[in-house]
Structure formats: C-alpha cells, structure tokens
Design an enzyme around this catalytic site. Structure first.
Site, PDB file in Angstrom:
ATOM      1  N   HIS A  65       0.822  -1.197   0.136  1.00 21.33           N
ATOM      2  CA  HIS A  65      -0.206  -0.027   0.171  1.00 21.33           C
ATOM      3  C   HIS A  65       0.863   1.434   0.020  1.00 21.33           C
ATOM      4  O   HIS A  65       1.401   1.607   0.995  1.00 21.33           O
ATOM      5  CB  HIS A  65      -0.794  -0.234   1.170  1.00 21.33           C
ATOM      6  CG  HIS A  65      -1.830   1.224   1.450  1.00 21.33           C
ATOM      7  ND1 HIS A  65      -2.687   1.534   2.728  1.00 21.33           N
ATOM      8  CD2 HIS A  65      -2.107   2.173   0.611  1.00 21.33           C
ATOM      9  CE1 HIS A  65      -3.079   2.570   2.578  1.00 21.33           C
ATOM     10  NE2 HIS A  65      -2.979   3.002   1.411  1.00 21.33           N
ATOM     11  N   MET A  67       1.534   4.792   0.421  1.00 21.32           N
ATOM     12  CA  MET A  67       1.201   5.988   0.837  1.00 21.32           C
ATOM     13  C   MET A  67       2.160   7.058   0.459  1.00 21.32           C
ATOM     14  O   MET A  67       2.883   7.624   1.401  1.00 21.32           O
ATOM     15  CB  MET A  67       0.573   5.859   2.390  1.00 21.32           C
ATOM     16  CG  MET A  67      -0.574   5.551   2.340  1.00 21.32           C
ATOM     17  SD  MET A  67      -0.944   4.883   4.006  1.00 21.32           S
ATOM     18  CE  MET A  67      -0.079   3.338   4.152  1.00 21.32           C
ATOM     19  N   MET A 136      -9.919   3.631   2.639  1.00 21.45           N
ATOM     20  CA  MET A 136      -9.231   4.175   3.525  1.00 21.45           C
ATOM     21  C   MET A 136     -10.468   4.505   4.795  1.00 21.45           C
ATOM     22  O   MET A 136     -11.226   5.348   4.390  1.00 21.45           O
ATOM     23  CB  MET A 136      -8.461   5.353   3.528  1.00 21.45           C
ATOM     24  CG  MET A 136      -7.188   5.079   2.837  1.00 21.45           C
ATOM     25  SD  MET A 136      -5.936   3.694   3.604  1.00 21.45           S
ATOM     26  CE  MET A 136      -6.027   4.197   5.304  1.00 21.45           C
ATOM     27  N   ASP A 172      -9.271  -0.566   5.374  1.00 20.27           N
ATOM     28  CA  ASP A 172      -8.037  -0.320   5.883  1.00 20.27           C
ATOM     29  C   ASP A 172      -8.105   0.954   6.950  1.00 20.27           C
ATOM     30  O   ASP A 172      -8.303   2.078   6.576  1.00 20.27           O
ATOM     31  CB  ASP A 172      -7.206   0.037   5.197  1.00 20.27           C
ATOM     32  CG  ASP A 172      -5.537   0.039   5.646  1.00 20.27           C
ATOM     33  OD1 ASP A 172      -5.592   0.002   6.615  1.00 20.27           O
ATOM     34  OD2 ASP A 172      -4.546   0.286   4.803  1.00 20.27           O
TER      35      ASP A 172
END
Ligand code: DX5
Ligand code: ZN
Length: 211
Positions: A65, A67, A136, A172
C-alpha cells in the site's frame, strides 16, 4: 469468505521475519505493507529493501500500500522487491489509467486507494484496469485510529459501481471485530488490520475474531 491482511505497521520492528512466519501459521491471507514517505502522509515506514528481504520467508501474497507522493517512481522498486499487489492512492496519480497499466504489466495486481474525503467517482473510468479498491476507513498515516462510519456508504456505492466485475474491496483503518462486521455487511472482501491483529500478540485468536 473474507480475507485478513495484517498490517506490518503494527509488527515488532526488531523481528519482522518471526512475525510474518507466525502470521502465516495463524491463518493470515495476505501480508499488508504500509509504505509511508513522510510527505503524502505524516509518517515514515519501510522501503523496498525491507519488503525484498522478507519476501522469501512467506508464501502469502505481499500487499503493498503506497502512501507516497510519487508512486510512479516507486512502483518499479516494489515490483522488483516481489510485491503481488500494488495499491496507489488516487490522490497521488494524475494519470491513474497509465499507472494501473504499469502495475499490471509488471505482473502485479493493481489497486487504488481512496482517502476518506475522496469519492468513488475517481475510479469510474478505470475499472477495467483494477483488481482492488482500498477504502481508507481512517485518514492514512498512523495505526490505532478510530474507524470512520462515513465510509460505509462509500463501500456500498463501490459495491454497486463494480457490479459483476472481478474487483475486490479492501478496507483499512480502525478495523476490529465490530467494524469488520459492518464492512463485510456492505461488501468488503479483504480486511486490513494492525492494532486488532497484534493485540496481545494472539494472532490466531484475533484473526478468527475478525473473520
Ligand atoms: C493507516 C494504514 C493502516 C494501518 C491500520 O495509515 O494504512 O494499514 O496500519 O492500522 P489499524 O488497524 O491499527 O487502524
Ligand atoms: Zn494500509
């Protein structure tokens, strides 16, 4: 059946290998790597070298993931490191369609993540290149935050939008047995969890509680 993806953000940073091996034995389905750059999100975690060194110690898919502000530069690094799924944030990809093509052409499944304030509309025209949508359910950056109930409606809308397509919905942030049930009821297929999987390090019990 819902899949559980423990987040290595909550692991013991002095013993990643041991934690990965124990998570696999405890019934985890994926290993989730939260890659943070201290720029897109206010925290800094792991680079591709960490992912690559741990890759031989698990048979589970590595779910990466990203970010980060510049995912297009970093995608090749994580393909090389052995990622199975690479998820970018819609907010960081001006040419999302092309980015997804690059991920798939590297042999990985392609995911897009949406911050809580980003609409599912951002994905409407790239669905043919998507394997996964990561919703998210907290503002990304830190473990241990509270689940945002506002995201349940988004998950429901995504489920509608994808129709019969083979696209998984992953959630998540703030996932515990209670919020997991809410997410599953509106269409989530994969649950990422840090705090609730690592609590008391009772991996098997905690994973079963989420399922
Ligand atoms: C948040 C990360 C999550 C985080 C979830 O920025 O993307 O994967 O580790 O942690 P918990 O389960 O503690 O909310
Ligand atoms: Zn994550």
């Amino acid at each position: 059946m819902v899949q559980i993806a423990p987040s290595m953000l909550s692991a013991d940073y002095t013993a990643f290998r041991k934690d990965i091996e124990e998570l696999e034995k405890a019934g985890a389905d994926l290993i989730h790597w939260d890659i943070m750059d201290g720029h897109f999100v206010p925290n800094l975690t792991f680079g591709p070298g960490v992912v690559k060194q741990l890759r031989p110690y698990s048979r589970l898919p590595f779910d990466v993931h990203l970010m980060v502000s510049n995912p297009d530069e970093m995608i090749p690094w994580f393909i090389e490191a052995g990622a199975d799924i690479i998820t970018v944030h819609a907010e960081t990809c001006p040419h999302l369609d092309r980015t997804l093509e690059v991920i798939r052409s590297g042999g990985c499944s392609a995911g897009v993540s949406l911050n809580p304030s980003t609409s599912e509309e951002a994905l409407k025209y790239v669905q043919d290149k998507l394997d996964l949508i990561l919703v998210m359910t907290v503002n990304p950056g830190f473990g241990g935050q509270n689940f945002l109930e506002s995201q349940l409606e988004k998950i429901r809308r995504i489920k509608d939008m994808i129709g019969g397509r083979d696209i998984k919905i992953e959630v998540d942030g703030g996932i515990n047995p209670m919020t997991a049930a809410e997410c599953i009821s509106v269409g989530a297929d994969i649950l990422v969890a840090g705090t609730s999987v690592f609590a008391g390090r009772e991996f098997h019990k905690n994973i079963e509680a989420l399922r």
